[in-house]
Write a protein that holds these residues in place. Sequence first.
Motif, PDB file in Angstrom:
ATOM      1  N   PHE D  98       0.805  -1.223   0.000  1.00 25.75           N
ATOM      2  CA  PHE D  98       0.000   0.000   0.000  1.00 25.75           C
ATOM      3  C   PHE D  98       0.838   1.274   0.000  1.00 25.75           C
ATOM      4  O   PHE D  98       0.588   2.211  -0.761  1.00 25.75           O
ATOM      5  N   GLY D  99       1.850   1.272   0.853  1.00 22.67           N
ATOM      6  CA  GLY D  99       2.665   2.482   0.971  1.00 22.67           C
ATOM      7  C   GLY D  99       3.333   2.840  -0.347  1.00 22.67           C
ATOM      8  O   GLY D  99       3.309   4.000  -0.777  1.00 22.67           O
ATOM      9  N   LYS D 101       2.354   1.944  -3.292  1.00 22.89           N
ATOM     10  CA  LYS D 101       1.323   2.325  -4.254  1.00 22.89           C
ATOM     11  C   LYS D 101       0.927   3.788  -4.057  1.00 22.89           C
ATOM     12  O   LYS D 101       0.798   4.549  -5.017  1.00 22.89           O
ATOM     13  N   MET D 102       0.776   4.170  -2.808  1.00 21.85           N
ATOM     14  CA  MET D 102       0.369   5.543  -2.529  1.00 21.85           C
ATOM     15  C   MET D 102       1.420   6.542  -3.007  1.00 21.85           C
ATOM     16  O   MET D 102       1.111   7.671  -3.332  1.00 21.85           O
ATOM     17  N   ASN D 103       2.655   6.104  -2.987  1.00 23.08           N
ATOM     18  CA  ASN D 103       3.696   7.022  -3.410  1.00 23.08           C
ATOM     19  C   ASN D 103       4.046   6.858  -4.875  1.00 23.08           C
ATOM     20  O   ASN D 103       5.081   7.337  -5.333  1.00 23.08           O
ATOM     21  N   ARG D 146       5.119  -4.880   6.106  1.00 26.03           N
ATOM     22  CA  ARG D 146       4.705  -3.608   5.537  1.00 26.03           C
ATOM     23  C   ARG D 146       5.779  -2.551   5.770  1.00 26.03           C
ATOM     24  O   ARG D 146       6.035  -1.701   4.919  1.00 26.03           O
ATOM     25  N   ARG D 150       8.856  -0.723   2.633  1.00 23.92           N
ATOM     26  CA  ARG D 150       9.130   0.675   2.344  1.00 23.92           C
ATOM     27  C   ARG D 150      10.605   1.017   2.454  1.00 23.92           C
ATOM     28  O   ARG D 150      11.007   2.145   2.197  1.00 23.92           O
TER      29      ARG D 150
END
Lengths: 397, 282, 352, 352, 309
Positions: D98-99, D101-103, D146, D150
Amino acid sequence: DGHGMKLKGELNITSDMSNPAPRAVMEGLAAQFDEMHPDLTVNLTIVDREAWKTQIRNSLSANAPDVVNWYAANRMGPYVSAGLFEDVSDVWADESMAALASTKGAMTIDGKQWGVPYTYYQWGIYYREDIFKELGLTEPATFDEEMANCAKIIDSGRKCYTIGSKFLWTAGGWFDYMNMRTNGFDFHMQLAQGEVEWTDERVRETFANWRKLIDMGAFIDDHQNYSWQEALPFMVKGEATAYLMGNFSVAPLREAGLTDDQLGFYQFPTIADVPQGEDAPTDTFHIPSGATNKDAAKAFLEFVTSADVQSDINGGDKLGQLPVNSASSVADDKFIAKGFEMLSNNAKGGVAQFFDRDFPAEMASAGMEGLQEFMVFPDNLDDILARLEETRARVYK
Amino acid sequence: MFPTPIEKKSRSYQMAYQGLLPVVLVMWLLPLIAVAVFSIRPDSDFTNGNYWGVPSSFNFFENYGKVFFESDMPRYLLNSVFITVPTVLGTIALSSMTGFALGIYKFKGNLLIFFMFIAGNFVPFQILMVPVRDLTVNMNLYDTKTGLILFHIAFQTGFCTLFMRNFIRALPFPLIEAARVEGVREWQIFLYVVLPLMKPALAALAVLIFTFIWNDYFWAVVLTQGPDAQPVTAGITAFNSQYRAAYHLMSAGSIVAALPPVLMFFLMQKHFIAGLTLGAVK
Amino acid sequence: MSGVTLNKVIKKYGDVQVIHGIDLEIEDGEFCVFVGPSGCGKSTLLRMVAGLEETTDGQINIGERDVTRADPSQRGVAMVFQTYALYPHMTVRDNMGFGLKMNGHPKAEIVEKVAEASRILKLDEYLERKPAALSGGQRQRVSIGRAIVRGPEVFLFDEPLSNLDAELRVEMRVEIARLHKEIGATMIYVTHDQVEAMTLADKIVVLRLGVIEQFGSPMDLYRDPDNKFVAGFIGSPAMNFMDGVLGEGGSVTVPALQRDVATGVNGVAGAKVSYGIRPEHITIDPAGSTHKVDMTESLGGISYAYLVAETGERIVVEERGDVRSKDGDVVGLSFEDSRSYVFDAASEMRIR
Amino acid sequence: MSGVTLNKVIKKYGDVQVIHGIDLEIEDGEFCVFVGPSGCGKSTLLRMVAGLEETTDGQINIGERDVTRADPSQRGVAMVFQTYALYPHMTVRDNMGFGLKMNGHPKAEIVEKVAEASRILKLDEYLERKPAALSGGQRQRVSIGRAIVRGPEVFLFDEPLSNLDAELRVEMRVEIARLHKEIGATMIYVTHDQVEAMTLADKIVVLRLGVIEQFGSPMDLYRDPDNKFVAGFIGSPAMNFMDGVLGEGGSVTVPALQRDVATGVNGVAGAKVSYGIRPEHITIDPAGSTHKVDMTESLGGISYAYLVAETGERIVVEERGDVRSKDGDVVGLSFEDSRSYVFDAASEMRIR
Amino acid sequence: MSTPVPQDRSWYRRNEIAITPWLFLIPGIAFFALYVIMPIFQSFWISFHEWDGLGEKTWVGTAHYERLFGVGDQNIDRKFEVSFWNNLKWLVLYLLAIPMGLFIALFLNQTVRGIRLYKSLFFFPFVISQVVVGLVFSWFYLPREGLLNAILGFFNLGSINILGDPTMATYGIIAAGLWPQTAYCMILYLTGLNAVDPEQVEAARLDGAKGHKMLWYVILPQLKPATFIAFVVTIIGALRSFDLISIMTNGGPFGSTRVLSFYMFEESLSEFGFRMGYGSAIATVLFFIMLGFIVYFLYSMWREEKEAR
Ligand SMILES: Nc1ncnc2c1ncn2[C@@H]1O[C@H](COP(=O)(O)OP(=O)(O)OP(=O)(O)O)[C@@H](O)[C@H]1O
Ligand SMILES: Nc1ncnc2c1ncn2[C@@H]1O[C@H](COP(=O)(O)OP(=O)(O)OP(=O)(O)O)[C@@H](O)[C@H]1O
Ligand SMILES: [Mg+2]
Ligand SMILES: [Mg+2]
C-alpha cells in the motif's frame, strides 16, 4: 323538533364546516340545540373539510357519530348503497318538509330520502368592481365580451382570474361552466353519466373555448400550487380581478378587507346559444345507519331545516348562502340576493351539483387531474382526453 | 482521526474553518430559520408582501397565543403524548423480552424468528395498511388512541428487537453463566441481571421510539380522524386548513408540533445518538 | 467437601468429538490444574464439571453424587471466570450475596457469609463499591468471594488470571494459593501459564486433543515425563530434543552432540529415538569447539545461548554467572548423562 | 541508513509537559529499546520520531536531515503498531504494497519488494489472505513486512508483541532479532517487557516521567544501575531492597540480614541507605536460622523462596539444584558482599 | 457409588432453559404476527378481490395485476407507471444522502470549541416530523413568496415554481426528503468516524496516504458498517416516502409526484378511492420490490452473524 318527546343521552355530530365562518355557525347550532334539550348532551367534532372527504368512510363504518355532513346527489350514492346512511324518509314525510321540495330530488335515491340539505349556494364570477370601474369595464354577458374585458385587464398588468387548483376541484368548476355554456346542461349531464366519450368533438370544443382564456394568460401563474384560499390574496391585492367560485368565497374576501363596493358578482357569460345551467352544490346532513341516538339525530335534522334556523344560519353574517327552506327569508345581502335571483330565474338549463358530485368518484378524480393538467399544459389535451376516455370506459361498466 | 485534526493546520486555516461553521449551519437550517421568522411576523407583513424583510413587529405572543388558545393544537399535542408514551413503554417491555430470548438462548429457529422481526420491520408499511385498518375497525378501536398505540407497539417491536437482541448479545455471556451456576432462575436473570444492564439501551431506545412515534403521520391518518384521537402531525394539517394562507400561524403551529421531539433530542442527545448507532451500526 | 471423579467422560459438539473418554480422580481438597495447548478441551472439561456444558457420555461424580445430568446450581460447585463476570450494576456486597438472595436465603445469613468471605479476601473496604471502581485484581478477588460465599464443595477456575498484567498475576497467584490453604476445598484450575501450573498445583493434568497425556505432581511431571509432549510442554525454556539412535546398553548416539550418551535406558538397539535434555542441565565449555553460538539472550542473572550443532539442530543452553558466551563463539558442551531423557522417535513415548 | 539524534526534545499537551528535554543519540544500525513504567512517555517519544506527534520544542535528526517538522511519510521511517494496524479490507499483499502504491511506485517494483519481504518473513502462503484470516503472530509479521517493504532508514516498534500470547511472543522476539541482524537498519523499540528489552537491545533507554533515567547496554544497566529505580526496574525477579545505615569504610548495617555488609562504597557514615541485592546472588544456607521461609514457588529448574526477615522485610531468593527449601523452614542466607548495591535512601541515587 | 440427584423438581424447572425463551417470545410474536405478518398475507389475498372496504369481496383473480401491468389488450396503468418511475427516482436520488451525509460528517469531524452544538444543530432536520419538513419546504419553494425564489431573485436568476412543474416537483420533494435523510447519514458517519482505528490512520499517514486517497483506501472501507446501515435506512425511507408527498403536493401537479405508496393510499383510502383490492395489488408490487432489498439485507446480516461465531 322532537315534538314533546324528551331527548336524552348524547348526540355526536361530526361536521366538516371547518372554515372560520361556517365553523362558528355549526358551533352555534350545536350549542343552541344543546340548550333546547336539557337532557341531551351535544358533542360536536369539526373535521377539516378536505380531510373529511377521506375520513367519512371510516367514520361511518366504525364508531359512527349520530349526524354527519356530506353532499347531495352522486356523492352520497356509495354510502347509500353500502347501507351506511339511514333512510330518513319519515323526516321528509312531515308536512313541514314540503318547503324543501325543490331539493328533495337531490336527496332521493331509490325513492327514499337519505338526508336533509341545510344550505346551497350559487357559483359565478366574483370580481373587483373597483378595478372594472377603473378600467372602464362592465359586467360581460357573452364570452366575447368576457375576453375583451380580459384583454384589457391583462393590458393593465393584471390577471383576469385567480384560481388555486392544488386540490383540483376548482378546475372542475371551470370545466362545468365551460361545458354547460358550450354544450348545454343536458350534454354535461350525459358526460357525467358516462354516455358521451371524452374524445367527442363537442368536448373538444369546450376545451377549445377554455383554451382561448388560457392562451391569453387570463389565469394567474402557478395556480397548481395553491389551495382555493391561498388564491384569494391575488384578488384581494388586485393582482387578479375575478374568481370563479361558490358564494362561500365572499366571507373570506370580505374578511380580507374588500368592501361590497369593491366586490361584484355576475353570472358566467354565455358562449353558445344554450339554456344556462348553473352549479349550485347542496350541502347536507345525514344520519349514519350506525348512529346510536337516531331520535335525537332526526330531531336535529328537523331543527336545521326549519325555516327559522335556515333564515338564521344562511344569513349574510353567517354562512352567507341560500336557505333550502322556501319559507325562510333570503338574507339581505347583495350576493345572496343576486344568487337567489339567478338560480330562480336564470338557470333555465338546470342546476348541477358540481363536477366532483355529478361524476362518479373514480371518473371525477381522474377528470379533475386532467383538467388541472390542461390548465397548465393545454397542449397535452389529446393525451388527457385519451386518458379520460380510457377511464370512462372502465368506470361506467 | 480523519480528516486531519484542524489543530494541526495553520492558524489561518483554523480561522477559516471556525468562520465557515456558522455560515454552513445557517445555510443548512435556512428553511427552518425562515419558518421560525415567519412564526413571529404579524399578519400584516404577509398582506404587505413583506415576506423576507425585517418583521414589522415582534408578534411571538400573539401568534403562539393563537395556536395555544384558539385552536385544537393543545388537544392534538396532548393526544400525541397519550399515544407516544404508552407506545414507548409497551414497545420497550415487549422488545426487551424478545431481545432477551433471542440474545441469550440458543434454540432452533432463533435466527429465523429474529430475521422475521427484522424483515417485518423493513416491509413497506403500506402493505399493512388495509388489513390493519380493517382489524382496528373490527376490534372497535378505530379512531381511538388505543388502536394506534397497539399497532405502533407491534410494528416498533420489530426494530426494537433487533436493537435489544444485539445489545444483549454484546453483554458478556459469563454473567449469565455465573448466575446459572448460582442457581438464579431464568426470569430472575432477566429481571435482576440483564434488565439493569440494559438501562442505557432502554433509555436510548425510548428516546428513539419517542421521536419515531411522535412524528408518525401515515398511521395517524389511516387509523384515526378528528381531534379526539389524532396526534399533532395530523392535527397540523387540520390546523393549516383552518388558517390557510396565514403563514405566521401555520409556522407557529408547525414549530409547536416539532418542538417536543426537538427538545427530547437536546435533552437526551447522548441517548439518542447511542440509540441510532447501537441500533444501526451494530 | 468432596472430590471429583470423571468416568469415561465424552463431549461431542454435533459430530465433532472434543473430549475423548476422560477418566480422572481428583481427591477431596486437592488443587488440580488442567494445562495443555489452546483448543485441547480444558475449558470444555471444566464447564462440563460445572454443568454449563452437557456431558455427551460418561459420568461425573462430585463426592458420592452422580451429577452428570444435574443443574449447575445443584452440583455444589462455584466457578470463577476469566472475565470475572461480576454484575456491573451491583455493589461488591450485592455481587457476593446475589446467589443466596435469589435462592431465598435469610438476610442475616447472607450478611454473615458475605462478611466472612470479605474478611478472607480483605475486601472490607470495597464492599460498597461497584466493580467498575475496582482494579483487575480486586475484581478477581470479588469473583472469588462470590464463589466462597456459596460454600461450594468444588471451586472451578477458568484462566482466572489471564486478564491481569504480569505483576498482578503474581500477586493473585499467591492469593489463590493462600486461599486454598485456608479453606481447603477441592479446586480445579485451568491455565495456559506454566508458572501458575507449576506453583499452584497439587496435581497437574496435561491434556492434548481431548485426551489426558499425563497427570501427577508438578515436579513428577518435570522430572519424569511420560512422553515427549509432556517433556516439551513442562519446563521453560522447553527441553532440547535431538535425533539419536539407541545403541547397546542404553547408550544413545546423538550426532548433534557429537558423542554417545550413557542414558542407561532399556530399548531395542538401533531404534531411532528422540534424545532430550533440559537447557538448565547443560553447561557451556568455552574450551570445546563442537557448537557454534548463533545468538544469545541475556536476562541479567540468566542468559540463554542458542547453539547450532553441525547437524543443523538447535540447542538452547542456560548460562549463569559472570562469564557468558557471545554470538559467534565456538564452544563445547558438558552435562551429566543422568539428566538425559529418551523418547521413541515414532510413538514419542518415553523409553526408560 | 542513518542514526537518530534527539536534541532537547520537548512535548507539551496544552499546558501539560510530558517529555522534558530529552537528548539521545541512536547510532546507525543500533537496536534501541525504550522501557519505563506506564505513562512515562515512551510511546510519545517514539511517535514524535515518527512524526505522528508534533514536537513542541527541540530538534529531531534522522541521519543528517532535520526532520522535526517533516511529514511522517517523508522521514524515511516505518512503524509497527501494537495492534498491527493492518488494513482489514486488503489482502496481505495489498497491505504490504500500500505504501509504495500511494507514493506512485511502479507496479513491478511493488511486486518485487513485496515478494522480498514476504520471503524474509515467510509469508508467501498467506499473501492472498485478509488479515482476519491470520493468527496474531502472522498479523504482526505482516505489519513488519509492511514496514520492510518501504525500505526505511529507521524502524519504529511500539510494544509490537504485547498483544500476543507467551509462546508467540518468544517466537516473534527471535524473529525480530534475526530481522535486525539481516537488514541492519536502525530500530527503536518500545516495550514493557523486561525480557524483550534485555534480549533485543543494543541500548536500553530507561524513561521515567518524561526524563531519561539511564541508558546503556542491557548488561551495563543490570550490573551497574545508576539509581534505585533502574536497579529495581531491570532484572526479574526484582532486586531485594532493605533499609540500612552506612557505617565506616563502606560497611553497611542491614538489620534485615542481621549483619554488616562490607560494600566498599564511599559515603557519609550514619547516612540512611537502601541496600540492594539480587535474588540470584543469594544462596540459602539450611544450617542458618535467621530467616523464615514463608512460601516457595517451584518452576522446575528454578524455585523462588519468599523469606521474611525479623524486621518484617521480605527477601526473595532464587534456588536451583535438586534440594530446595520448603514452606516454614528456618534458614540462613549467604552471599558475596561484592554483589551489593547501595542507594541513598532519600535521593535514591547509587552510592558507589 | 453414586446417589442420583433427586428428580423431584417440576417439569418446568427441569426444562427451564428450553422453555423460557418461548415464554418471553410469546407476547412479542403474537403482537407482531397479528399486526405485521398476517396483514402481509391478507394484503396478498385482498389484492385478488374487488372490494370497497364496506361490503363483500368479489374474487377477480389477477385482474388487478393485469391492469397494473397492462396485460392483454389494456394499456399499462399510467398512474402506476408514473409512480413506479418516481419510485426509482426516489431510490436513486435518495441515495445521494449517503455521500452528502459523509461529506458533512467529514466537515464536522473536528474538535473545536462548540462543535458538539454544531453537530446537534446539523442533526436537527432528522428529529423533525416529515410533516413539518414538508410544510417548511413547500413554503421554501413557494413560487412567489418562497425563500428560494427570494434568493434567486436576489441574484437575478428569475424564478422557478418547483412544486408546480411536473418535471421538477418530484425532485423538489426528494430534495426536501434528502434534508433529514442527509442528517441521518451524517450522524451515522460521525459515529463511524469515531470508531475508525486511529492507528490505521497513522499507519496510512506513514504510508504516505493523504486526503482523498486516505479517504478512499483507508477510511471508507472502515466505514463500511455505517455505509451499510445508511444504505438500508435510505432505501427503506425512499420506498416508504409518503408523508412528504402527501403534504407538499398531494401527488400533484396532475399526479406527477405519485409514488407507489402514495398511489396505493390514494386508491385505497382517499377521497375518491376505496378500491381496496387495487390498492392492495399496488402494495404487493411495492412489497416485492422491497423484498429484493430485504433478502439482500438479511443475507448480509446472516453472513455477519455467522462470522461473529
Ligand atoms: N460450541 C462449540 N461448538 C463446536 N466446537 C466447540 C465449541 N466450543 C468449543 N469447541 C471446540 O472444542 C475444543 C476445545 O475447546 P476449549 O474451549 O475447551 O479449549 P481450551 O483448551 O479451553 O482452549 P483455550 O486454551 O484456547 O481456552 C476446541 O477445538 C474448540 O474448537
Ligand atoms: N493526547 C494527550 N493529551 C494529553 N496527555 C497525553 C496525551 N497523550 C498522552 N498523554 C500523556 O502523556 C504521558 C505519556 O504517555 P505515553 O502514551 O507516551 O506513555 P507510555 O510510556 O507509552 O505508556 P504505556 O506504557 O502505558 O503505553 C502520559 O502521562 C499521558 O497521560
Ligand atoms: Mg479455554
Ligand atoms: Mg505506550
